[in-house]
Scaffold this motif. Sequence first.
Motif, PDB file in Angstrom:
ATOM      1  N   GLN A   1       0.836  -1.202   0.000  1.00  0.00           N
ATOM      2  CA  GLN A   1       0.000   0.000   0.000  1.00  0.00           C
ATOM      3  C   GLN A   1       0.874   1.257   0.000  1.00  0.00           C
ATOM      4  O   GLN A   1       0.600   2.210  -0.727  1.00  0.00           O
ATOM      5  CB  GLN A   1      -0.926   0.030   1.209  1.00  0.00           C
ATOM      6  CG  GLN A   1      -1.814   1.261   1.202  1.00  0.00           C
ATOM      7  CD  GLN A   1      -2.662   1.409   2.439  1.00  0.00           C
ATOM      8  OE1 GLN A   1      -2.384   0.788   3.457  1.00  0.00           O
ATOM      9  NE2 GLN A   1      -3.688   2.209   2.375  1.00  0.00           N
ATOM     10  N   TYR A   2       1.919   1.262   0.794  1.00  0.00           N
ATOM     11  CA  TYR A   2       2.828   2.401   0.853  1.00  0.00           C
ATOM     12  C   TYR A   2       3.422   2.673  -0.537  1.00  0.00           C
ATOM     13  O   TYR A   2       3.422   3.815  -1.010  1.00  0.00           O
ATOM     14  CB  TYR A   2       3.933   2.135   1.876  1.00  0.00           C
ATOM     15  CG  TYR A   2       4.963   3.224   1.952  1.00  0.00           C
ATOM     16  CD1 TYR A   2       4.779   4.317   2.793  1.00  0.00           C
ATOM     17  CD2 TYR A   2       6.134   3.170   1.203  1.00  0.00           C
ATOM     18  CE1 TYR A   2       5.716   5.330   2.866  1.00  0.00           C
ATOM     19  CE2 TYR A   2       7.073   4.179   1.264  1.00  0.00           C
ATOM     20  CZ  TYR A   2       6.879   5.255   2.100  1.00  0.00           C
ATOM     21  OH  TYR A   2       7.806   6.259   2.160  1.00  0.00           O
TER      22      TYR A   2
ATOM     23  N   ASN B   1       0.811   4.038  -2.957  1.00  0.00           N
ATOM     24  CA  ASN B   1       0.526   5.445  -2.668  1.00  0.00           C
ATOM     25  C   ASN B   1       1.633   6.355  -3.172  1.00  0.00           C
ATOM     26  O   ASN B   1       1.369   7.425  -3.729  1.00  0.00           O
ATOM     27  CB  ASN B   1       0.301   5.661  -1.174  1.00  0.00           C
ATOM     28  CG  ASN B   1      -1.003   5.070  -0.698  1.00  0.00           C
ATOM     29  OD1 ASN B   1      -1.912   4.813  -1.492  1.00  0.00           O
ATOM     30  ND2 ASN B   1      -1.107   4.827   0.595  1.00  0.00           N
TER      31      ASN B   1
ATOM     32  N   GLN C   1       1.358   6.579  -6.944  1.00  0.00           N
ATOM     33  CA  GLN C   1       0.233   7.435  -7.326  1.00  0.00           C
ATOM     34  C   GLN C   1       0.579   8.910  -7.133  1.00  0.00           C
ATOM     35  O   GLN C   1       0.245   9.746  -7.979  1.00  0.00           O
ATOM     36  CB  GLN C   1      -1.012   7.074  -6.528  1.00  0.00           C
ATOM     37  CG  GLN C   1      -1.632   5.765  -6.956  1.00  0.00           C
ATOM     38  CD  GLN C   1      -2.784   5.343  -6.052  1.00  0.00           C
ATOM     39  OE1 GLN C   1      -3.032   5.946  -5.014  1.00  0.00           O
ATOM     40  NE2 GLN C   1      -3.476   4.285  -6.447  1.00  0.00           N
ATOM     41  N   ASP C   2       1.256   9.227  -6.038  1.00  0.00           N
ATOM     42  CA  ASP C   2       1.684  10.607  -5.793  1.00  0.00           C
ATOM     43  C   ASP C   2       2.640  11.082  -6.888  1.00  0.00           C
ATOM     44  O   ASP C   2       2.519  12.203  -7.389  1.00  0.00           O
ATOM     45  CB  ASP C   2       2.364  10.738  -4.431  1.00  0.00           C
ATOM     46  CG  ASP C   2       1.404  10.580  -3.265  1.00  0.00           C
ATOM     47  OD1 ASP C   2       0.169  10.609  -3.489  1.00  0.00           O
ATOM     48  OD2 ASP C   2       1.893  10.396  -2.127  1.00  0.00           O
TER      49      ASP C   2
END
Length: 107
Positions: free
Chosen positions: A75-76, A79, A82-83
């Motif tokens: 998940q990290y 994310n 995506q950033d």
Amino acid sequence: MRYFYRFLAIEVLINYVDNAGHVMTKSSKNAATPQPESFEAASAELEKIVTTMEAGQMPLEASLSAYKRGAELLQYCQNKLQDAQQQVRILEADMLKNFTAPDIDDR
């Protein structure tokens, strides 16, 4: 057997992350695990977990803990990616605005 563990690890990680990218583990609700320092650190830790699990020598409890940590790291990383993608989109949008074609009369 090695591929079975990789498949199982991926399957469990997929099942622990819902469509919105939220990790569905007990550890994320009960105890805070340390955040990785960077995307590269998280990726390296995730690779280490997969390699260890592929060896097939982990006890059941350790395997479950590794799955949970892997889901958090996944998940990290998602994310962070995506950033980064969003930042690239913003930069590209700015660049496209600045580079417009000159009018024919300007020649």
